[in-house]
Design a protein around this motif. Structure first.
Motif, PDB file in Angstrom:
ATOM      1  N   GLN A   1       1.266  -1.075   0.580  1.00 31.79           N
ATOM      2  CA  GLN A   1      -0.441  -0.023   0.495  1.00 31.79           C
ATOM      3  C   GLN A   1       0.854   1.073   0.274  1.00 31.79           C
ATOM      4  O   GLN A   1       1.636   1.444   0.875  1.00 31.79           O
ATOM      5  N   PRO A   2       0.634   1.821  -1.074  1.00 30.44           N
ATOM      6  CA  PRO A   2       1.656   3.263  -1.020  1.00 30.44           C
ATOM      7  C   PRO A   2       1.414   4.065   0.459  1.00 30.44           C
ATOM      8  O   PRO A   2       0.088   4.216   1.312  1.00 30.44           O
ATOM      9  N   ALA A   3       2.168   5.451   0.121  1.00 34.75           N
ATOM     10  CA  ALA A   3       2.473   6.195   1.542  1.00 34.75           C
ATOM     11  C   ALA A   3       0.604   7.074   1.464  1.00 34.75           C
ATOM     12  O   ALA A   3       0.147   7.222   0.067  1.00 34.75           O
ATOM     13  N   ALA A   4       0.132   7.080   2.735  1.00 32.73           N
ATOM     14  CA  ALA A   4      -0.976   8.331   2.479  1.00 32.73           C
ATOM     15  C   ALA A   4      -0.759   9.324   4.075  1.00 32.73           C
ATOM     16  O   ALA A   4       0.152   8.894   5.327  1.00 32.73           O
TER      17      ALA A   4
ATOM     18  N   ASP B   1      -8.698   1.469   1.781  1.00 28.47           N
ATOM     19  CA  ASP B   1      -7.682   1.679   2.063  1.00 28.47           C
ATOM     20  C   ASP B   1      -7.024   1.980   3.940  1.00 28.47           C
ATOM     21  O   ASP B   1      -6.514   2.592   4.803  1.00 28.47           O
ATOM     22  N   GLU B   2      -8.392   2.568   3.808  1.00 27.99           N
ATOM     23  CA  GLU B   2      -8.817   2.932   5.824  1.00 27.99           C
ATOM     24  C   GLU B   2      -8.299   1.875   6.544  1.00 27.99           C
ATOM     25  O   GLU B   2      -8.448   1.747   8.003  1.00 27.99           O
ATOM     26  N   LEU B   3      -9.030   0.967   5.591  1.00 32.89           N
ATOM     27  CA  LEU B   3      -9.555  -0.154   6.933  1.00 32.89           C
ATOM     28  C   LEU B   3      -8.307  -1.094   7.497  1.00 32.89           C
ATOM     29  O   LEU B   3      -8.439  -1.811   8.765  1.00 32.89           O
ATOM     30  N   ASP B   4      -7.237  -1.369   7.335  1.00 34.68           N
ATOM     31  CA  ASP B   4      -5.896  -1.896   7.652  1.00 34.68           C
ATOM     32  C   ASP B   4      -5.548  -0.643   8.911  1.00 34.68           C
ATOM     33  O   ASP B   4      -5.592  -1.400   9.850  1.00 34.68           O
ATOM     34  N   SER B   5      -5.866   0.551   9.306  1.00 32.01           N
ATOM     35  CA  SER B   5      -5.601   1.328  10.278  1.00 32.01           C
ATOM     36  C   SER B   5      -6.358   1.455  10.989  1.00 32.01           C
ATOM     37  O   SER B   5      -6.756   1.718  12.594  1.00 32.01           O
ATOM     38  N   ILE B   6      -7.896   0.958  10.499  1.00 31.33           N
ATOM     39  CA  ILE B   6      -9.188   0.733  11.895  1.00 31.33           C
ATOM     40  C   ILE B   6      -8.680  -0.393  12.602  1.00 31.33           C
ATOM     41  O   ILE B   6      -8.865  -0.354  13.921  1.00 31.33           O
ATOM     42  N   ARG B   7      -8.560  -1.695  11.767  1.00 24.58           N
ATOM     43  CA  ARG B   7      -8.081  -2.996  12.198  1.00 24.58           C
ATOM     44  C   ARG B   7      -7.005  -2.341  13.464  1.00 24.58           C
ATOM     45  O   ARG B   7      -7.185  -3.292  14.142  1.00 24.58           O
ATOM     46  N   ALA B   8      -5.866  -1.375  13.133  1.00 25.83           N
ATOM     47  CA  ALA B   8      -5.168  -2.032  13.713  1.00 25.83           C
ATOM     48  C   ALA B   8      -5.505  -1.053  15.203  1.00 25.83           C
ATOM     49  O   ALA B   8      -5.095  -1.035  15.888  1.00 25.83           O
ATOM     50  N   SER B   9      -6.760   0.589  14.898  1.00 27.14           N
ATOM     51  CA  SER B   9      -6.671   0.649  15.602  1.00 27.14           C
ATOM     52  C   SER B   9      -7.661   0.112  16.989  1.00 27.14           C
ATOM     53  O   SER B   9      -7.679   0.361  17.981  1.00 27.14           O
TER      54      SER B   9
END
Length: 190
Positions: free
Chosen positions: A77-80, A161-169
Motif C-alpha cells: 500500500q502506498p504512503a498516505a 485504504d482505511e481498513l488496515d488502520s481501523i483494524r490496527a486501531s
C-alpha cells in the motif's frame, strides 16, 4: 523504518548502506517468489503443555510458504499523508486441514504457552546479506480477550485504504467495531 517514504526512491541501494538495510531493501524490492524464499520465522517454545511441546518445531527457522500447506501472498500500500507505506502479508491458515488441526491444539492451550519468535530475511545465498526484522514473545495469551475485527475484504464498511488502520486501531483499543459502524453512519449523512 522511518526512511521508507515510498516504494521507489527510498528503496534504492546506496554504497554506504549497512548490510541489514541492503537485505531489507532487496526484500522489499523483490518479487513475490523472492519474498517467499527469503522471509523466515524462527519460533522457540519457552513454556507449554506436553502436547504443544511435542508438536513445536525444534530450534529451526522455516519459510512461511509451503507448497499445498500454507499459502502466502504479499501486497503493498502506498504512503498516505504522514503514514509510511505498508506491506501486508496474508497467510492462508484455513485451506490446509493439517494447519487447522495444529491451530486447534495451540488455540486451546494459548493461555499456557510462551513462545519467542524472530522474523528474518535470509536469502540463503553466500554473497547475499540477511537481517532480523523483529523479535517478539507471545506469553500466555487469552484468545477470549481479542476484539472483533471487521473482515478485511468487506469494502462496504469503509474505504479499503482505511481498513488496515481501523483494524490496527481496534487492536490497540483505540476504537471498537461499534465506533467503526457509527463513523460510517455519520460519514454517510448529507
Amino acid at each position: 523504518p522511518d526512511w521508507v517514504k515510498d516504494w521507489d526512491k527510498s528503496l534504492k541501494e546506496k554504497d554506504d548502506d549497512p548490510s541489514d538495510v541492503i537485505a531489507l531493501k532487496r526484500f522489499l524490492n523483490g518479487d513475490e517468489e523472492y519474498k517467499k524464499r527469503c522471509f523466515k520465522v524462527m519460533p522457540e517454545l519457552v513454556d507449554g503443555p506436553l502436547p504443544v511441546r511435542l508438536l513445536a518445531p525444534k530450534n529451526r527457522e522455516f519459510q512461511l510458504e509451503f507448497e499445498d500447506f500454507m499459502a502466502t501472498s504479499y501486497s503493498q500500500q502506498p504512503a498516505a499523508g504522514d503514514l509510511c507505506p505498508v506491506m501486508c502479508l496474508t497467510l492462508d491458515l484455513v485451506t490446509s486441514s493439517t494447519i487447522r488441526g495444529l491451530v486447534a491444539i495451540f488455540r486451546r492451550n494459548m493461555p499456557r504457552i510462551t513462545v519467542d519468535f524472530a522474523c528474518i530475511i535470509d536469502p540463503n545465498e553466500n554473497d547475499q546479506p540477511s537481517c532480523v526484522l523483529g523479535l517478539w514473545r507471545m506469553d500466555h495469551i487469552n484468545g477470549e480477550d481479542y476484539p472483533e475485527l471487521p473482515d478485511r475484504y468487506v469494502e462496504d464498511v469503509v474505504n479499503p485504504d482505511e481498513l488496515d488502520s481501523i483494524r490496527a486501531s481496534i487492536l490497540v483499543n483505540r476504537m471498537s467495531m461499534r465506533d467503526v459502524m457509527s463513523q460510517k453512519a455519520l460519514s454517510s449523512l448529507p
